[in-house]
Design a protein around this motif. Structure first.
Motif, PDB file in Angstrom:
ATOM      1  N   VAL A  62       1.019  -1.266   0.037  1.00  0.00           N
ATOM      2  CA  VAL A  62       0.020   0.073   0.013  1.00  0.00           C
ATOM      3  C   VAL A  62       0.961   1.237   0.166  1.00  0.00           C
ATOM      4  CG1 VAL A  62      -1.722   1.253   1.177  1.00  0.00           C
ATOM      5  CG2 VAL A  62      -1.831  -1.057   1.288  1.00  0.00           C
ATOM      6  N   LEU A  63       2.102   0.954   0.717  1.00  0.00           N
ATOM      7  CA  LEU A  63       2.669   2.348   0.960  1.00  0.00           C
ATOM      8  C   LEU A  63       3.536   2.663  -0.421  1.00  0.00           C
ATOM      9  CD1 LEU A  63       4.183   2.073   4.643  1.00  0.00           C
ATOM     10  CD2 LEU A  63       2.360   3.587   3.834  1.00  0.00           C
ATOM     11  N   ARG A  64       4.106   1.831  -1.113  1.00  0.00           N
ATOM     12  CA  ARG A  64       5.206   2.099  -2.098  1.00  0.00           C
ATOM     13  C   ARG A  64       4.653   3.213  -3.218  1.00  0.00           C
ATOM     14  NH1 ARG A  64       6.763  -3.565  -1.826  1.00  0.00           N
ATOM     15  NH2 ARG A  64       8.832  -3.829  -1.072  1.00  0.00           N
ATOM     16  N   PRO A  65       3.428   3.009  -3.591  1.00  0.00           N
ATOM     17  CA  PRO A  65       3.045   4.133  -4.563  1.00  0.00           C
ATOM     18  C   PRO A  65       2.805   5.394  -3.885  1.00  0.00           C
ATOM     19  CG  PRO A  65       1.614   2.065  -4.658  1.00  0.00           C
ATOM     20  CD  PRO A  65       2.354   2.166  -3.494  1.00  0.00           C
ATOM     21  N   LEU A  66       2.797   5.497  -2.672  1.00  0.00           N
ATOM     22  CA  LEU A  66       2.546   6.944  -2.106  1.00  0.00           C
ATOM     23  C   LEU A  66       3.424   7.368  -1.422  1.00  0.00           C
ATOM     24  CD1 LEU A  66      -0.953   6.040  -0.379  1.00  0.00           C
ATOM     25  CD2 LEU A  66      -0.606   7.135  -2.493  1.00  0.00           C
ATOM     26  N   ALA A  67       4.760   6.576  -1.122  1.00  0.00           N
ATOM     27  CA  ALA A  67       5.884   7.149  -0.353  1.00  0.00           C
ATOM     28  C   ALA A  67       6.967   7.591  -1.189  1.00  0.00           C
ATOM     29  CB  ALA A  67       6.094   6.060   0.725  1.00  0.00           C
ATOM     30  N   GLU A  68       7.736   8.379  -0.643  1.00  0.00           N
ATOM     31  CA  GLU A  68       8.986   8.790  -1.578  1.00  0.00           C
ATOM     32  C   GLU A  68      10.049   7.678  -1.337  1.00  0.00           C
ATOM     33  OE1 GLU A  68      10.300  12.709  -0.298  1.00  0.00           O
ATOM     34  OE2 GLU A  68       8.199  13.544  -0.313  1.00  0.00           O
ATOM     35  N   HIS A  69       9.986   6.935  -0.030  1.00  0.00           N
ATOM     36  CA  HIS A  69      10.757   6.041   0.383  1.00  0.00           C
ATOM     37  C   HIS A  69      10.370   5.216   1.476  1.00  0.00           C
ATOM     38  CE1 HIS A  69      12.834   9.370   2.727  1.00  0.00           C
ATOM     39  NE2 HIS A  69      12.785   8.345   3.771  1.00  0.00           N
ATOM     40  N   LEU A  70      10.650   3.882   1.681  1.00  0.00           N
ATOM     41  CA  LEU A  70      10.487   2.868   2.726  1.00  0.00           C
ATOM     42  C   LEU A  70      11.633   2.729   3.724  1.00  0.00           C
ATOM     43  CD1 LEU A  70       7.811   0.463   1.144  1.00  0.00           C
ATOM     44  CD2 LEU A  70       7.328   2.685   2.070  1.00  0.00           C
ATOM     45  N   TRP A  71      11.463   2.445   4.832  1.00  0.00           N
ATOM     46  CA  TRP A  71      12.303   1.969   5.951  1.00  0.00           C
ATOM     47  C   TRP A  71      11.704   0.565   6.514  1.00  0.00           C
ATOM     48  CZ3 TRP A  71      10.705   6.969   6.325  1.00  0.00           C
ATOM     49  CH2 TRP A  71      10.114   7.482   7.336  1.00  0.00           C
ATOM     50  N   THR A  72      12.523  -0.220   6.691  1.00  0.00           N
ATOM     51  CA  THR A  72      11.514  -1.692   6.956  1.00  0.00           C
ATOM     52  C   THR A  72      12.552  -2.245   8.218  1.00  0.00           C
ATOM     53  OG1 THR A  72      13.139  -2.932   5.626  1.00  0.00           O
ATOM     54  CG2 THR A  72      10.813  -2.202   4.888  1.00  0.00           C
ATOM     55  N   MET A  73      13.621  -1.447   9.109  1.00  0.00           N
ATOM     56  CA  MET A  73      13.959  -2.263  10.056  1.00  0.00           C
ATOM     57  C   MET A  73      13.254  -2.778  11.097  1.00  0.00           C
ATOM     58  SD  MET A  73      15.358   1.072   8.660  1.00  0.00           S
ATOM     59  CE  MET A  73      15.210   2.246  10.059  1.00  0.00           C
ATOM     60  N   GLY A  74      12.066  -2.137  11.534  1.00  0.00           N
ATOM     61  CA  GLY A  74      10.997  -2.728  12.256  1.00  0.00           C
ATOM     62  C   GLY A  74      10.211  -3.968  11.629  1.00  0.00           C
ATOM     63  N   GLU A  75      10.583  -4.200  10.727  1.00  0.00           N
ATOM     64  CA  GLU A  75       9.405  -5.025   9.796  1.00  0.00           C
ATOM     65  C   GLU A  75       9.020  -6.546  10.602  1.00  0.00           C
ATOM     66  OE1 GLU A  75       8.536  -7.457   5.579  1.00  0.00           O
ATOM     67  OE2 GLU A  75      10.318  -6.136   5.725  1.00  0.00           O
ATOM     68  N   ARG A  76      10.241  -7.054  11.373  1.00  0.00           N
ATOM     69  CA  ARG A  76       9.813  -8.108  12.195  1.00  0.00           C
ATOM     70  C   ARG A  76       8.894  -7.794  13.369  1.00  0.00           C
ATOM     71  NH1 ARG A  76      13.824  -9.821  16.518  1.00  0.00           N
ATOM     72  NH2 ARG A  76      15.322  -8.080  16.830  1.00  0.00           N
ATOM     73  N   PHE A  77       8.966  -6.660  13.705  1.00  0.00           N
ATOM     74  CA  PHE A  77       7.955  -6.325  14.690  1.00  0.00           C
ATOM     75  C   PHE A  77       6.574  -5.746  14.327  1.00  0.00           C
ATOM     76  CE2 PHE A  77      12.135  -5.674  16.879  1.00  0.00           C
ATOM     77  CZ  PHE A  77      12.081  -6.540  17.643  1.00  0.00           C
ATOM     78  N   GLY A  78       6.367  -5.764  12.975  1.00  0.00           N
ATOM     79  CA  GLY A  78       5.317  -5.397  12.264  1.00  0.00           C
ATOM     80  C   GLY A  78       5.172  -4.097  11.937  1.00  0.00           C
ATOM     81  N   THR A  79       6.235  -3.375  12.003  1.00  0.00           N
ATOM     82  CA  THR A  79       6.367  -1.957  11.595  1.00  0.00           C
ATOM     83  C   THR A  79       7.012  -1.713  10.322  1.00  0.00           C
ATOM     84  OG1 THR A  79       6.214  -1.416  13.941  1.00  0.00           O
ATOM     85  CG2 THR A  79       7.073   0.324  12.385  1.00  0.00           C
ATOM     86  N   ILE A  80       6.490  -0.756   9.408  1.00  0.00           N
ATOM     87  CA  ILE A  80       6.995  -0.261   8.324  1.00  0.00           C
ATOM     88  C   ILE A  80       6.874   1.239   8.333  1.00  0.00           C
ATOM     89  CG2 ILE A  80       6.789  -0.266   5.747  1.00  0.00           C
ATOM     90  CD1 ILE A  80       7.418  -3.095   6.920  1.00  0.00           C
ATOM     91  N   GLY A  81       8.023   1.641   7.847  1.00  0.00           N
ATOM     92  CA  GLY A  81       8.202   3.263   7.998  1.00  0.00           C
ATOM     93  C   GLY A  81       7.987   3.838   6.322  1.00  0.00           C
ATOM     94  N   ALA A  82       7.471   5.096   6.306  1.00  0.00           N
ATOM     95  CA  ALA A  82       7.548   5.713   5.095  1.00  0.00           C
ATOM     96  C   ALA A  82       7.448   7.218   4.999  1.00  0.00           C
ATOM     97  CB  ALA A  82       6.199   5.302   4.342  1.00  0.00           C
ATOM     98  N   LYS A  83       7.816   7.886   4.170  1.00  0.00           N
ATOM     99  CA  LYS A  83       7.875   9.313   4.030  1.00  0.00           C
ATOM    100  C   LYS A  83       6.770   9.663   3.044  1.00  0.00           C
ATOM    101  CE  LYS A  83      10.004  13.499   4.746  1.00  0.00           C
ATOM    102  NZ  LYS A  83       9.888  14.047   5.830  1.00  0.00           N
ATOM    103  N   VAL A  84       5.763  10.268   3.689  1.00  0.00           N
ATOM    104  CA  VAL A  84       4.446  10.643   2.940  1.00  0.00           C
ATOM    105  C   VAL A  84       4.306  11.957   2.726  1.00  0.00           C
ATOM    106  CG1 VAL A  84       1.981  10.201   2.744  1.00  0.00           C
ATOM    107  CG2 VAL A  84       3.435   7.987   3.714  1.00  0.00           C
TER     108      VAL A  84
END
Length: 509
Positions: A62-84
């Motif tokens: 969902v985030l990829r088409p809307l975000a300038e970039h993603l960060w996934t350091m917390g993915e194993r805890f269920g968290t995806i970051g994005a610059k929107v």
């Protein structure tokens, strides 16, 4: 205050994000500090936490088409970051965390509903959500009421929430400290306080980095004295900086201080500039006093002076008469304090540069007192030495300097006895004026030998070696003392030659 609001106005980038999740069949809710601060103050930061039923892989889609970039350091805890847009958004799958005793890593379980997610959050004021698409507020635990009352209350049973993540004990103090204003004080509920006091030792299971992050936020807050007092009151400080507990009820000479070491430290830390290094320097500046405390005794018969560790009557080592304590001293407390600061900051995983900067300020914090007790203003060369001795640089980065030290010294005066304060302020202002006056002539911190290593090798017709440093140090000192111009290479060559001859630098054997 918008604590009665039924919905919030969602900024366009976040609303667009909510619509994107809805198109994929998922709800998206804004949660935590973003909603809390918006309800409390009508504005919020650009850091946004959101929660959804979507799993991490779906969130990325969902985030990829809307975000300038993603960060996934917390993915194993269920968290995806994005610059929107202008917002830094972290989207987390509904979850519940559980720390087991002795472990520093939570067991993460993904949940199925917003209610489950909010129920596992720490405090009611952080368990308020708003629909990202509609702005409609969901407040199942009365967080808005607690915001209006200024209450830090656990969601559900306090003991369970602290067991879920023991760092929440520090977070409770942090929120009480940072949310409090003169118009709107915040306080931890008695039930939550009791749970913290009884289980403060659970902090032993939390990583030093996480503890440091919360401690730092308390240190740089507007109500730092309130926060430090709470950490001590609730039994948390022994698991952060245990040495600080030694300052409690340590008396000081009433001629100079009207508070004990603990209270004095709170005053100084509160009154120094909210710079991270300065706040830590203020926190540690007198931490060495308890370990250096001695009482100056005087014999009531022969007048002989001696020192001892206890404040009661003693026996004169000269005539055997009775001695009584007259003064309190903390000889070398600044050096002991610097050692404690470095050790404590290393335990808390602070960067080495930060620890060295704080220790440097602590070890030098008594230097301005040398000016205060002097009969005459320091000479220009004495001021230059003071400025250079208090300067610390590494890798081209200034870690500490005389400006920071003078700010610490000025704050230290606020914790002195009222009858001494006016004299101390006048002395500080005089020293500051002398420093500014001498620094206006030269960039003192950058004064160097007029001759560099290459020039010295050419002068003496020799190659590189250890012989260069003592000569350069000598020439640099002559510049600082004002006996050699910073650009006077001719005189520098004469002095270098005489110095080398006098000290036998090139003698064989």
């Amino acid at each position: 205050m918008m604590t009665e609001a039924k919905r919030i106005v969602v900024p366009e980038p976040l609303a667009r994000l909510g619509e994107a999740f809805a198109r994929r069949g998922h709800e998206l809710y804004l949660v935590g500090g973003y909603v809390r601060d918006l309800l409390l103050a009508g504005e919020s930061k650009k850091d946004v936490d959101a929660t959804t039923g979507a799993r991490p892989q779906e969130i990325k889609g969902v985030l990829r088409p809307l975000a300038e970039h993603l960060w996934t350091m917390g993915e194993r805890f269920g968290t995806i970051g994005a610059k929107v847009g202008t917002y830094d958004v972290e989207v987390t799958t509904y979850r519940s965390d559980l720390y087991t005793e002795g472990s520093r890593h939570p067991e993460v379980t993904f949940g199925e509903s917003l209610m489950d997610d909010l129920a596992r959050r720490d405090f009611t004021i952080n368990a308020i959500s708003a629909g990202a698409g509609t702005g409609e507020i969901h407040d199942p635990f009365g967080g808005r009421k607690d915001l209006s009352l200024g209450v830090i209350r656990a969601v559900g049973e306090p003991l369970d929430r602290m067991r879920d993540d023991p760092l929440r004990m520090l977070r409770a103090v942090r929120f009480e400290t940072t949310l409090t204003t003169q118009e709107r004080p915040f306080a931890i509920t008695s039930e939550l306080e009791a749970a913290i006091r009884e289980n403060a030792h659970w902090l032993e299971s939390i990583s030093a980095e996480r503890i440091r992050e919360e401690f730092e936020k308390i240190l740089v807050s507007d109500n730092v004295a309130m926060g430090l007092r709470a950490l001590v009151r609730l039994g948390l400080m022994p698991y952060i900086v245990p040495e600080f507990m030694e300052t409690l009820a340590v008396e000081q000479d009433t001629e100079f201080h009207h508070k004990d070491v603990f209270e004095h430290t709170l005053i100084v830390t509160q009154n120094v500039e909210a710079d991270p290094i300065l706040r830590k320097a203020a926190f540690f500046h007198d931490i060495g006093k308890p370990r250096t405390l001695v009482y100056e005794h005087r014999c009531t018969y022969c007048g002989h002076k001696s020192t001892q560790k206890t404040p009661g009557m003693g026996e004169c080592e000269r005539c055997g008469g009775r001695t009584l304590p007259k003064k309190i001293h903390f000889y070398g407390h600044e050096n002991v304090g610097a050692h404690i600061a470095k050790k404590a900051m290393k335990r808390l995983a602070y960067p080495r540069d930060d620890a060295d900067a704080v220790a440097h300020l602590v070890s030098n914090h008594m230097r301005p007192m040398g000016y205060a007790v002097g009969r005459d203003p320091w000479s220009d060369s004495a001021v230059r030495r003071f400025v250079r001795d208090t300067y610390l640089e590494r890798g081209g980065r200034v870690l500490a300097d005389v400006d920071m030290l003078l700010k610490l010294a000025r704050a230290d005066i606020t914790g002195s006895a009222p009858r001494r304060r006016q004299v101390a302020v006048a002395s500080w202002e005089s020293l500051k004026a002398r420093v500014d006056e001498v620094r206006a002539e030269d960039a003192i911190e950058k004064l160097e030998s007029p001759l560099d290593g290459n020039q010295l090798m050419k002068l003496f017709g020799r190659g590189p070696g250890r012989w260069i440093k003592p000569i350069k140090d000598y020439l640099e000192n002559e510049v600082v003392e004002g006996r050699l111009g910073k650009d006077d290479t001719e005189k520098a060559a004469e002095l270098a030659t005489a110095y080398a001859r006098e000290h036998g630098i090139f003698e064989e054997g």
